[in-house]
Design a protein around this motif. Sequence first.
Motif, PDB file in Angstrom:
ATOM      1  N   VAL A  66      32.121  47.609  38.991  1.00 38.87           N
ATOM      2  CA  VAL A  66      30.784  47.364  38.609  1.00 38.87           C
ATOM      3  C   VAL A  66      30.281  47.075  39.847  1.00 38.87           C
ATOM      4  N   SER A  67      28.696  47.418  39.809  1.00 36.57           N
ATOM      5  CA  SER A  67      27.933  46.926  40.859  1.00 36.57           C
ATOM      6  C   SER A  67      27.593  45.624  40.920  1.00 36.57           C
ATOM      7  N   LYS A  68      27.474  44.732  39.769  1.00 33.60           N
ATOM      8  CA  LYS A  68      27.622  43.257  39.731  1.00 33.60           C
ATOM      9  C   LYS A  68      28.624  42.702  38.607  1.00 33.60           C
ATOM     10  N   THR A  69      28.934  41.526  39.071  1.00 34.71           N
ATOM     11  CA  THR A  69      29.805  40.781  37.882  1.00 34.71           C
ATOM     12  C   THR A  69      29.228  39.806  37.162  1.00 34.71           C
ATOM     13  N   GLU A  70      27.898  39.443  37.564  1.00 35.32           N
ATOM     14  CA  GLU A  70      27.138  38.375  36.834  1.00 35.32           C
ATOM     15  C   GLU A  70      25.577  39.020  37.165  1.00 35.32           C
ATOM     16  N   VAL A  71      25.142  39.050  35.772  1.00 37.89           N
ATOM     17  CA  VAL A  71      23.925  39.636  35.608  1.00 37.89           C
ATOM     18  C   VAL A  71      23.225  38.562  34.658  1.00 37.89           C
ATOM     19  N   GLY A  72      21.819  38.869  34.535  1.00 40.00           N
ATOM     20  CA  GLY A  72      20.974  38.291  33.554  1.00 40.00           C
ATOM     21  C   GLY A  72      20.549  39.254  32.392  1.00 40.00           C
ATOM     22  N   THR A  73      20.398  38.638  31.197  1.00 38.86           N
ATOM     23  CA  THR A  73      19.878  39.433  30.249  1.00 38.86           C
ATOM     24  C   THR A  73      18.893  40.373  30.486  1.00 38.86           C
ATOM     25  N   LYS A 105      49.279  63.779  31.130  1.00 43.92           N
ATOM     26  CA  LYS A 105      49.468  62.558  31.041  1.00 43.92           C
ATOM     27  C   LYS A 105      48.255  61.708  30.823  1.00 43.92           C
ATOM     28  N   THR A 106      48.383  60.597  30.130  1.00 43.67           N
ATOM     29  CA  THR A 106      47.156  59.623  29.766  1.00 43.67           C
ATOM     30  C   THR A 106      47.292  58.505  30.767  1.00 43.67           C
ATOM     31  N   TYR A 107      46.153  58.274  31.289  1.00 45.10           N
ATOM     32  CA  TYR A 107      46.233  57.320  32.228  1.00 45.10           C
ATOM     33  C   TYR A 107      44.969  56.209  31.839  1.00 45.10           C
ATOM     34  N   HIS A 108      45.055  55.063  32.286  1.00 48.19           N
ATOM     35  CA  HIS A 108      43.894  54.032  31.883  1.00 48.19           C
ATOM     36  C   HIS A 108      43.520  53.265  32.986  1.00 48.19           C
ATOM     37  N   SER A 109      42.269  53.075  33.123  1.00 47.15           N
ATOM     38  CA  SER A 109      41.457  52.334  34.224  1.00 47.15           C
ATOM     39  C   SER A 109      41.819  50.768  34.057  1.00 47.15           C
ATOM     40  N   ASN A 110      41.448  49.963  35.036  1.00 41.13           N
ATOM     41  CA  ASN A 110      41.660  48.454  34.832  1.00 41.13           C
ATOM     42  C   ASN A 110      40.461  48.037  33.887  1.00 41.13           C
ATOM     43  N   ALA A 111      40.655  47.041  33.209  1.00 44.01           N
ATOM     44  CA  ALA A 111      39.360  46.276  32.473  1.00 44.01           C
ATOM     45  C   ALA A 111      38.653  45.260  33.638  1.00 44.01           C
ATOM     46  N   VAL A 112      37.391  45.276  33.627  1.00 46.44           N
ATOM     47  CA  VAL A 112      36.435  44.543  34.305  1.00 46.44           C
ATOM     48  C   VAL A 112      35.776  43.333  33.381  1.00 46.44           C
ATOM     49  N   LYS A 113      35.515  42.317  34.099  1.00 49.14           N
ATOM     50  CA  LYS A 113      34.835  41.264  33.214  1.00 49.14           C
ATOM     51  C   LYS A 113      33.469  40.939  33.957  1.00 49.14           C
ATOM     52  N   ILE A 114      32.413  40.822  33.041  1.00 45.37           N
ATOM     53  CA  ILE A 114      31.085  40.718  33.397  1.00 45.37           C
ATOM     54  C   ILE A 114      30.516  39.275  32.512  1.00 45.37           C
ATOM     55  N   LYS A 115      29.958  38.457  33.683  1.00 45.44           N
ATOM     56  CA  LYS A 115      29.284  37.356  32.964  1.00 45.44           C
ATOM     57  C   LYS A 115      27.494  37.541  32.996  1.00 45.44           C
ATOM     58  N   VAL A 116      27.171  37.292  31.648  1.00 41.17           N
ATOM     59  CA  VAL A 116      25.779  37.549  31.354  1.00 41.17           C
ATOM     60  C   VAL A 116      25.063  35.984  31.191  1.00 41.17           C
ATOM     61  N   VAL A 117      24.059  35.929  32.149  1.00 38.81           N
ATOM     62  CA  VAL A 117      23.439  34.558  32.040  1.00 38.81           C
ATOM     63  C   VAL A 117      22.023  34.851  31.484  1.00 38.81           C
TER      64      VAL A 117
END
Length: 605
Positions: A29-36, A110-122
């Motif tokens: 992701v381009s940012k891990t913390e974003v505003g609404t 074959k099936t592959y899965h990406s990693n999950a990402v966490k986003i904080k919305v302030v």
Amino acid sequence: MKVRHYILLVLVLFTGTLFAADIRFTASVSKTEVGTGEPFEITFSVNANIERFGAPAFNGFQVVSGPNQSSSMTSINGNTSMSMSLSYDLVGVKEGEYTIGPATIVAGGKTYHSNAVKIKVVKGRAVQQNTQSPSAGGNAPAVSSAPSADLSKSLFIKAVASKTNVYQGEQITVSYKLYTSVNLVDNALDKLPDFNGFWSQEIKNNSQRVDWTIENYKGVSYHVATLKQIILFPERSGNLVLDPLSMTFLVRRAVASNDIFDQMFGGGSYQDEKYKASSAPVTIHVKPLPENGKPADFQGAVGTFAIQTAVDKSSLKANEALNYTVKVTGAGNLKLLNAPKMNFPEGMEKYDPKVTDNILESEKGVTGSREYKFLLIPRKEGNYTIAPMKFSYFNPATQRYMSLSSEPYTIKVAKGDPGTNVTAFSGANEQEANLLKKDIAGIKTGAPDLYKDEEAFYGSVGYWLLILIGPLAFIGARLFRKQQAENNKDQVKLKWKNANKIAAKHLAIAGKQLQAGDKKAFYEAVYKGLYGYLSDKLNISAADLNQQNIAEQLQLRQVDAVLISRLTDTLNLCEMARYAPVTGISEQEVFDKARSIINDIETHA
């Protein structure tokens, strides 16, 4: 003995893990913390050609645009690699901490899965949900209402191409613009163009606001917003058609009121009406690159370019490493460039280059640079001369081929230190492994494993059988190896004989994918089957396997020109279908055509 078995098991498992790690599928992701209300981008990247993609649920977010697809294919020393990225522009709707789950792909069955990402919305600004329209991204213009019959003249989408007459590989920019003179409440995207026959790259707009301008078109003033901008590179010559972009709009029109107070004070009611609009198809006339004056080292670069080369050392010891860097800058099909073909001096070991891009996509097209860094290791002392690197490209503005050449470099190599016959560095490959295999094995220390045979076993039938098994097995192995060597003595003939079997294997896979309805995997299997068959049948190495060499070899074997043309058309179709949908021909027709071509070549070649 058990210890050896455990070690062997661990090595096998470790080797399997290495092979499984060849395909990398990641999410970022381009940012891990974003505003609404603040937009950000999530990108899913994979270093392989995928058969299916499954996006995760974007719970808590609004999808502004996507999926935006970007792909590239690179051929280095005959090894072709594919990289692809799919991105979404998202906006946080509510405050909180969210986890976007893994996306899934299917590659190579074959099936592959990406990693999950966490986003904080302030807390930020308020977001209008269920709206993905230009009016939601910016302030929609206040415009007059119009009768339903006149909506086609008051609301329409127009595709504007920077050029309509271009050469193959020449970049053009297409802008899809919305023209309106009525009030818009909402809209929805119905269909994006397929860009059949083009390599495409979307120009991303990180701002959620839409800029409205006033434009006079055919004597009428309209409020205009740019919906989407795409950079296109035609992959084949001919008349290529840009498919329409279609949307559904909700138009708000004022309705006359019978109430006298509404008439006196400007009040009244309104009515919302749905209206579908599509851009008109645009025909791009693509001319083939001229054959007259084409340099022998031309690899498909179209645009305006310059080259720079450099070495980080001019003197070193044997078995030490140096870097030779080639930098191509300019404007054009930078992302489609192949690695330059370099002829380094004998005795100087070369490794695959590291590719670094610094590329910008804008309304003016693709500009920037691509850098290739070759790692070189001289194995013997002496003076080496790296010959000038040659690079040629076609300039559409002057309609001429241009050839560039770098300066030569003289490298002085002194005698290496004792014991440095192998240079270790990160990214070791098979060549390093082969060097290590030539080393002398270490002396075994410690007490050997000794076992005492049972006295009753000596002289028994089992004892003599075991004695005989060794010589018999040795004789059998020698006979088998001799027979195998005799059969494999002529590798060219062996590959020629087995070419049809390899093609049949790939076509069988294509037939299964056809029945399953997986078009992308079907075209991939047909593509591999044809190229694999031609490589073995015509004895062309992977590095030299291209349509020109294939046609020349078939002509030498007196294959009919019509058959060669059918083969070329089918190869182009499969190449194009791997990255964009095709129309005008069914998959069953392509399958039958490929099988017929192979049978005809078997008959004539």
